[in-house]
Motif scaffolding. Structure first.
Motif, PDB file in Angstrom:
ATOM      1  N   MET A 169       0.847  -1.194   0.000  1.00 12.41           N
ATOM      2  CA  MET A 169       0.000   0.000   0.000  1.00 12.41           C
ATOM      3  C   MET A 169       0.882   1.243   0.000  1.00 12.41           C
ATOM      4  O   MET A 169       1.844   1.336   0.752  1.00 12.41           O
ATOM      5  N   ASN A 170       0.546   2.212  -0.878  1.00 10.16           N
ATOM      6  CA  ASN A 170       1.305   3.451  -0.868  1.00 10.16           C
ATOM      7  C   ASN A 170       0.853   4.332   0.282  1.00 10.16           C
ATOM      8  O   ASN A 170      -0.086   4.022   1.016  1.00 10.16           O
ATOM      9  N   SER A 171       1.515   5.466   0.434  1.00 11.40           N
ATOM     10  CA  SER A 171       1.285   6.328   1.590  1.00 11.40           C
ATOM     11  C   SER A 171      -0.143   6.868   1.636  1.00 11.40           C
ATOM     12  O   SER A 171      -0.765   6.939   2.701  1.00 11.40           O
ATOM     13  N   LEU A 172      -0.684   7.265   0.469  1.00  9.52           N
ATOM     14  CA  LEU A 172      -2.024   7.817   0.445  1.00  9.52           C
ATOM     15  C   LEU A 172      -3.066   6.771   0.828  1.00  9.52           C
ATOM     16  O   LEU A 172      -4.051   7.077   1.518  1.00  9.52           O
ATOM     17  N   ASN A 173      -2.872   5.541   0.391  1.00  6.86           N
ATOM     18  CA  ASN A 173      -3.824   4.485   0.754  1.00  6.86           C
ATOM     19  C   ASN A 173      -3.781   4.185   2.245  1.00  6.86           C
ATOM     20  O   ASN A 173      -4.818   3.939   2.884  1.00  6.86           O
ATOM     21  N   LYS A 174      -2.554   4.190   2.829  1.00  2.00           N
ATOM     22  CA  LYS A 174      -2.453   3.987   4.270  1.00  2.00           C
ATOM     23  C   LYS A 174      -3.165   5.110   5.018  1.00  2.00           C
ATOM     24  O   LYS A 174      -3.865   4.883   6.012  1.00  2.00           O
ATOM     25  N   LYS A 175      -2.966   6.333   4.526  1.00  3.83           N
ATOM     26  CA  LYS A 175      -3.635   7.470   5.152  1.00  3.83           C
ATOM     27  C   LYS A 175      -5.150   7.350   5.051  1.00  3.83           C
ATOM     28  O   LYS A 175      -5.890   7.678   5.986  1.00  3.83           O
ATOM     29  N   LEU A 176      -5.624   6.850   3.905  1.00  5.23           N
ATOM     30  CA  LEU A 176      -7.076   6.674   3.710  1.00  5.23           C
ATOM     31  C   LEU A 176      -7.631   5.671   4.707  1.00  5.23           C
ATOM     32  O   LEU A 176      -8.688   5.894   5.315  1.00  5.23           O
ATOM     33  N   TRP A 177      -6.934   4.548   4.908  1.00  3.25           N
ATOM     34  CA  TRP A 177      -7.407   3.554   5.867  1.00  3.25           C
ATOM     35  C   TRP A 177      -7.416   4.115   7.286  1.00  3.25           C
ATOM     36  O   TRP A 177      -8.312   3.825   8.073  1.00  3.25           O
ATOM     37  N   ARG A 178      -6.406   4.932   7.626  1.00  3.38           N
ATOM     38  CA  ARG A 178      -6.404   5.542   8.960  1.00  3.38           C
ATOM     39  C   ARG A 178      -7.592   6.493   9.118  1.00  3.38           C
ATOM     40  O   ARG A 178      -8.206   6.585  10.187  1.00  3.38           O
ATOM     41  N   THR A 179      -7.925   7.209   8.027  1.00  9.44           N
ATOM     42  CA  THR A 179      -9.080   8.113   8.082  1.00  9.44           C
ATOM     43  C   THR A 179     -10.368   7.323   8.291  1.00  9.44           C
ATOM     44  O   THR A 179     -11.246   7.723   9.072  1.00  9.44           O
ATOM     45  N   VAL A 180     -10.498   6.206   7.595  1.00  2.00           N
ATOM     46  CA  VAL A 180     -11.692   5.362   7.744  1.00  2.00           C
ATOM     47  C   VAL A 180     -11.809   4.859   9.175  1.00  2.00           C
ATOM     48  O   VAL A 180     -12.889   4.899   9.791  1.00  2.00           O
ATOM     49  N   LEU A 181     -10.686   4.406   9.765  1.00  2.00           N
ATOM     50  CA  LEU A 181     -10.723   3.878  11.116  1.00  2.00           C
ATOM     51  C   LEU A 181     -11.034   4.968  12.134  1.00  2.00           C
ATOM     52  O   LEU A 181     -11.723   4.725  13.135  1.00  2.00           O
ATOM     53  N   SER A 182     -10.539   6.171  11.880  1.00  2.00           N
ATOM     54  CA  SER A 182     -10.791   7.253  12.838  1.00  2.00           C
ATOM     55  C   SER A 182     -12.215   7.795  12.752  1.00  2.00           C
ATOM     56  O   SER A 182     -12.677   8.472  13.679  1.00  2.00           O
ATOM     57  N   THR A 183     -12.899   7.515  11.647  1.00  2.00           N
ATOM     58  CA  THR A 183     -14.301   7.970  11.474  1.00  2.00           C
ATOM     59  C   THR A 183     -15.214   6.772  11.238  1.00  2.00           C
ATOM     60  O   THR A 183     -16.174   6.865  10.469  1.00  2.00           O
ATOM     61  N   LYS A 184     -14.901   5.668  11.885  1.00  2.00           N
ATOM     62  CA  LYS A 184     -15.634   4.423  11.582  1.00  2.00           C
ATOM     63  C   LYS A 184     -17.128   4.528  11.863  1.00  2.00           C
ATOM     64  O   LYS A 184     -17.939   3.906  11.179  1.00  2.00           O
ATOM     65  N   GLY A 185     -17.514   5.318  12.891  1.00  2.00           N
ATOM     66  CA  GLY A 185     -18.948   5.482  13.157  1.00  2.00           C
ATOM     67  C   GLY A 185     -19.662   6.124  11.988  1.00  2.00           C
ATOM     68  O   GLY A 185     -20.719   5.656  11.538  1.00  2.00           O
ATOM     69  N   GLN A 186     -19.099   7.232  11.485  1.00  2.00           N
ATOM     70  CA  GLN A 186     -19.692   7.902  10.324  1.00  2.00           C
ATOM     71  C   GLN A 186     -19.659   7.001   9.098  1.00  2.00           C
ATOM     72  O   GLN A 186     -20.619   6.920   8.325  1.00  2.00           O
ATOM     73  N   PHE A 187     -18.523   6.332   8.906  1.00  2.00           N
ATOM     74  CA  PHE A 187     -18.357   5.453   7.743  1.00  2.00           C
ATOM     75  C   PHE A 187     -19.434   4.377   7.720  1.00  2.00           C
ATOM     76  O   PHE A 187     -20.095   4.153   6.690  1.00  2.00           O
ATOM     77  N   LEU A 188     -19.642   3.722   8.858  1.00  2.00           N
ATOM     78  CA  LEU A 188     -20.621   2.632   8.910  1.00  2.00           C
ATOM     79  C   LEU A 188     -22.047   3.149   8.765  1.00  2.00           C
ATOM     80  O   LEU A 188     -22.902   2.484   8.148  1.00  2.00           O
ATOM     81  N   ALA A 189     -22.322   4.333   9.307  1.00  2.00           N
ATOM     82  CA  ALA A 189     -23.666   4.890   9.192  1.00  2.00           C
ATOM     83  C   ALA A 189     -24.020   5.181   7.739  1.00  2.00           C
ATOM     84  O   ALA A 189     -25.123   4.868   7.274  1.00  2.00           O
ATOM     85  N   VAL A 190     -23.081   5.794   7.005  1.00  2.00           N
ATOM     86  CA  VAL A 190     -23.350   6.084   5.593  1.00  2.00           C
ATOM     87  C   VAL A 190     -23.401   4.790   4.785  1.00  2.00           C
ATOM     88  O   VAL A 190     -24.233   4.631   3.896  1.00  2.00           O
ATOM     89  N   ALA A 191     -22.513   3.853   5.098  1.00  2.00           N
ATOM     90  CA  ALA A 191     -22.535   2.570   4.390  1.00  2.00           C
ATOM     91  C   ALA A 191     -23.864   1.851   4.602  1.00  2.00           C
ATOM     92  O   ALA A 191     -24.362   1.170   3.692  1.00  2.00           O
ATOM     93  N   ALA A 192     -24.458   2.006   5.803  1.00  2.00           N
ATOM     94  CA  ALA A 192     -25.760   1.379   6.058  1.00  2.00           C
ATOM     95  C   ALA A 192     -26.838   1.977   5.170  1.00  2.00           C
ATOM     96  O   ALA A 192     -27.727   1.264   4.680  1.00  2.00           O
ATOM     97  N   VAL A 193     -26.779   3.302   4.945  1.00  2.00           N
ATOM     98  CA  VAL A 193     -27.758   3.936   4.061  1.00  2.00           C
ATOM     99  C   VAL A 193     -27.595   3.413   2.645  1.00  2.00           C
ATOM    100  O   VAL A 193     -28.581   3.071   1.962  1.00  2.00           O
ATOM    101  N   VAL A 194     -26.343   3.335   2.169  1.00  2.00           N
ATOM    102  CA  VAL A 194     -26.091   2.795   0.824  1.00  2.00           C
ATOM    103  C   VAL A 194     -26.544   1.339   0.744  1.00  2.00           C
ATOM    104  O   VAL A 194     -27.154   0.906  -0.238  1.00  2.00           O
TER     105      VAL A 194
END
Length: 792
Positions: free
Chosen positions: A1-26
């Motif tokens: 994984m390149n640096s930007l992808n690692k950063k993206l995964w860290r962003t997802v983990l730090s906002t997992k509540g929001q991420f899962l809520a929107v994913a539930a709507v989708v």
């Protein structure tokens, strides 16, 4: 994984509540879309195969009776590919305990595979054409056999032409013209205990009904490229001498029409509901990514300084939306396929279809993926446009605060001075973040609107039942005779123990014409002073039966283009005796939610056919608790073809409300997830954007409770406005849905009781409060030291 992808995964983990809520709507949007579209395609494919395998007719012709040889004349016409002539007639079934049912006796020639409207054996074996061992064999539709606990080799008795005939059950079968076996358009739902399809050899049907060598129904399949209208006119001319009662295309065949209406309803739902969820998901993703871009301004500046291009950085942040879409798509596809399999089986069972075609609909998944990824990509790139304006050097220092200025309410001193400081802060916080305010309010509007749609069906059905069974139908029983009789025959019925009142009816099938338009209808003759049947106008007002003229059914009036005062040509099609014609004036338009029929004075109807005091049945009002004994006495009378109990019909309807309960529950869950996801994300974003501001409030002495109340007031403003707009929005959605699914068979009124609005508002408040509670749990963890270090 390149640096930007690692950063993206860290962003997802730090906002997992929001991420899962929107994913539930989708996920919900994709589940509904894939399940509904797949079910639609499965049922459509099953329907097409079923119709093709059994040569489902293109057109139907009903006559009084005609010789079998007429089939060869019709078959020679250039527009005709195939013809079947047969017997079909409703006859009484004599059951135990003096109960009766109605059998639609339908004749078939062997081998059935060569005939139009063939059948498929679901249990047992095909009947013997000439009987077996002195037994007359019959195939039953499965629901009737199950409801009446009939199985192979059981016997039952029908009454045909004044004699009793014993039939032996050879098995069960289904046919394409009986996928939804109801007696007529006035019946709300099937009653399998009292109405069934009886498949018999055509020769036996002719024998039972005393019609040797005769038929009363002709089925047609048109040749490819045929001029259908011209062919129908030619057939009508051939059948004219034999009492051509009525004819209609496949689209008007009642069973097919109801199945097609359900398929259309599925398609409508699959096209509308997922759009709401995907639109909401896109808006939430837009807000989340906009906040990420704003909060990570320094990081973006560093990335630009290190040599990352704008396109790479935009793809990095848009990738967050894409991950949400992929997660929702995968979960929604799995759930959609599972739900589609269940729905397909339920619909196939409900509509008396053979084993439905299943499988995964790849076009539905591909189209769903396109919609899902397309909306996510659009939200992601629109939200990241601000990246283009960020300069690497300027990004190294904090973004200067935006200008404030007055909010609109500050221009109203008489109002503003009366507010306490917390409400002033709440109003400023809401109105200075108008986009987030609009999106949160929209979420509440959609959630409350879905709740209104969820519960309005209960209100509409309750209103329909109240109007149809209690307000319009004041009788307890309707008795119908095999043939028209003199009204003095009703004297014996009126003297039965328990009968309070008896009013005659005369039901006459007719063909109406106005200008160049024609329509089949039923004239119902009633006494001028009828009291057991209420006639209702288009606006729900009571109508009175005129001495002369007719009250025309609203659907027939619409089909003919008729208005009050017009004269229509009426041709009787009773099936016995000569046909009669006359011109009748339309004195009013009557409205019926279920079924149809136009009303006329019974004396005028008698004059129309040259008779006097002739009836085909009667409406009865009976004492409370005596309906069943009276029904048993009526069933003993020779010449009575059927007895309809209003209470039994109502009870049967209530037994079939299970699907509605499931629908309401699912819609409430959808509304809850939608409302929770939007408010949760909005509240969380609001909290993080104002984290330092809120910590500063804590520094100067605000308690956690006071800070929470401040945020709650902002949420309350959005909630109140969302509910105020969501209630009328829900009503508008209900109107749109009903307009899309209403048919000529029945009309569902859009009725929403005040309690539904109250429950929807309460539901919206509950969703908002739960989401707010979860989103603002971080108030207790606010770091006052960090707030003091913050510098603009």
């Amino acid at each position: 994984m390149n640096s930007l992808n690692k950063k993206l995964w860290r962003t997802v983990l730090s906002t997992k509540g929001q991420f899962l809520a929107v994913a539930a709507v989708v996920m919900l949007g994709m589940t509904v879309f894939i399940a509904m579209v797949t079910t639609y395609h499965n049922l459509e494919a099953t329907q097409d195969k079923y119709y093709k395998d059994n040569n489902f007719a293109d057109h139907y012709f009903h006559v009084i009776n005609a010789p079998q040889e007429i089939v060869s004349r019709i078959e020679d016409l250039p527009g005709v590919l195939k013809v079947t002539g047969r017997i079909q007639k409703d006859v009484p079934v004599l059951k135990e305990d003096n109960q009766r049912a109605t059998a639609r006796l339908t004749g078939y020639w062997l081998p059935i595979e060569n005939e139009i409207n063939g059948i498929e054996i679901t249990s047992g074996q095909i009947f013997d054409e000439h009987g077996h061992g002195g037994k007359y064999e019959v195939l039953l539709d499965p629901q009737y056999a199950e409801a009446n606990k009939l199985s192979f080799n059981d016997t039952l008795t029908i009454a045909a032409e004044g004699k009793q005939v014993t039939l032996t059950v050879a098995g069960t079968a289904i046919g394409p013209e009986f996928v939804y076996p109801i007696k007529d358009a006035s019946t709300l739902i099937p009653d399998y205990e009292t109405f069934g399809i009886f498949y018999v050899p055509n020769a036996l049907a002719q024998q039972f009904l005393n019609l040797p060598g005769q038929i009363n129904q002709i089925l047609i399949i048109f040749a490819p490229g045929a001029d259908k209208d011209a062919t129908v006119r030619q057939i009508e001319n051939i059948l004219e001498p034999y009492g051509n009662l009525t004819n209609y295309p496949r689209d008007d065949q009642i069973s097919h029409a109801l199945l097609q209406a359900e398929l259309d309803q599925l398609l409508t739902t699959s096209q509308s509901l997922p759009v709401i969820f995907l639109l909401v998901a896109a808006l939430i993703q837009f807000v989340i990514i906009s906040r990420l871009v704003k909060s990570q301004r320094l990081q973006i500046g560093i990335m630009k300084a290190l040599g990352y291009h704008n396109r790479q950085i935009m793809w990095h942040y848009a990738g967050y939306a894409m991950l949400v879409a992929v997660t929702g798509l995968v979960l929604g596809s799995v759930l959609g396929v599972v739900l589609a399999g269940y729905l397909t089986r339920v619909y196939a069972l409900y509509f008396n279809l053979p084993e439905a075609m299943g499988g995964i609909s790849m076009p539905a998944i591909v189209l769903g993926a396109f919609l899902c990824m397309g909306t996510a990509m659009a939200a992601g790139f629109v939200a990241t446009r601000g990246i283009l304006k960020i300069n690497a050097a300027h990004a190294m220092r904090p973004e200067p605060p935006k200008g404030t200025g007055k909010v609109i309410f500050e221009n109203w001193p008489w109002f503003w001075r009366r507010l306490d400081p917390s409400w002033k802060m709440a109003l400023r916080g809401v109105l200075r973040n108008r986009l987030r305010f609009a999106i949160t309010t929209l979420g509440v509007v959609l959630a409350v609107g879905l709740l209104v749609v969820s519960w309005f069906f209960n209100d509409s059905i309750d209103y329909l039942l109240e109007q149809h069974f209690y307000r319009e139908q004041k009788y307890d029983l309707i008795v119908r005779f095999d043939a028209p009789v003199k009204d003095n025959e009703l004297l014996y019925i009126s003297q039965l123990d328990g009968v309070i009142k008896t009013e005659p009816i005369f039901e006459m099938p007719v063909k109406m014409a106005f200008g160049d338009k024609t329509a089949d209808d039923t004239l119902l003759g009633l006494p001028t002073d009828v009291s057991l049947k209420m006639l209702v106008g288009e606006q729900g007002q009571q109508l009175w039966l005129p001495t002369n003229g007719i009250l025309m059914d609203r659907r027939t009036a619409h089909d003919l283009g008729v208005n009050i005062g017009d004269k229509v040509k009426v041709e009787t099609q009773l099936g016995i005796g000569p046909s009669h014609q006359d011109y009748l004036t339309v004195m009013g338009i009557n409205r019926q939610f279920v079924g149809g029929g136009s009303y006329i004075n019974i004396s005028q109807l008698n004059r129309l056919i040259g008779e006097h005091q002739v009836v085909t049945g009667a409406m009865l009002k009976v004492e409370h608790g005596k309906a069943l004994p009276v029904e048993e006495q009526l069933n003993k009378i020779i010449g009575v073809s059927s007895v309809l109990s209003r209470q039994k019909e109502l009870d049967n309807f209530y037994q079939h409300l299970e699907m509605m309960v499931y629908f309401t529950g699912v819609m409430v869950i959808f509304a809850g997830v939608l409302g929770f996801a939007i408010v949760y994300n909005s509240s969380l974003i609001n909290f993080y954007e104002r984290k330092n501001e809120l910590a500063s409030l804590k520094v100067i002495g605000f308690s956690n409770r006071e800070i929470s109340n401040l945020l709650l007031k902002e949420t309350a403003i959005q909630t109140v406005l969302g509910i105020a707009l969501g209630l009328p929005f829900g009503r508008a959605m209900a109107h749109g849905y009903i307009n899309a699914v209403s048919t000529d068979m029945f009309i569902i009124p859009v009725i929403i009781y005040p309690m539904t609005y109250i429950l929807s508002a309460i539901g919206g408040i509950i969703f908002v409060m739960v989401a707010f509670k979860y989103a603002n749990r971080g108030i207790r963890k606010l770091d006052m030291v960090e707030a003091l270090k913050y510098r603009d």
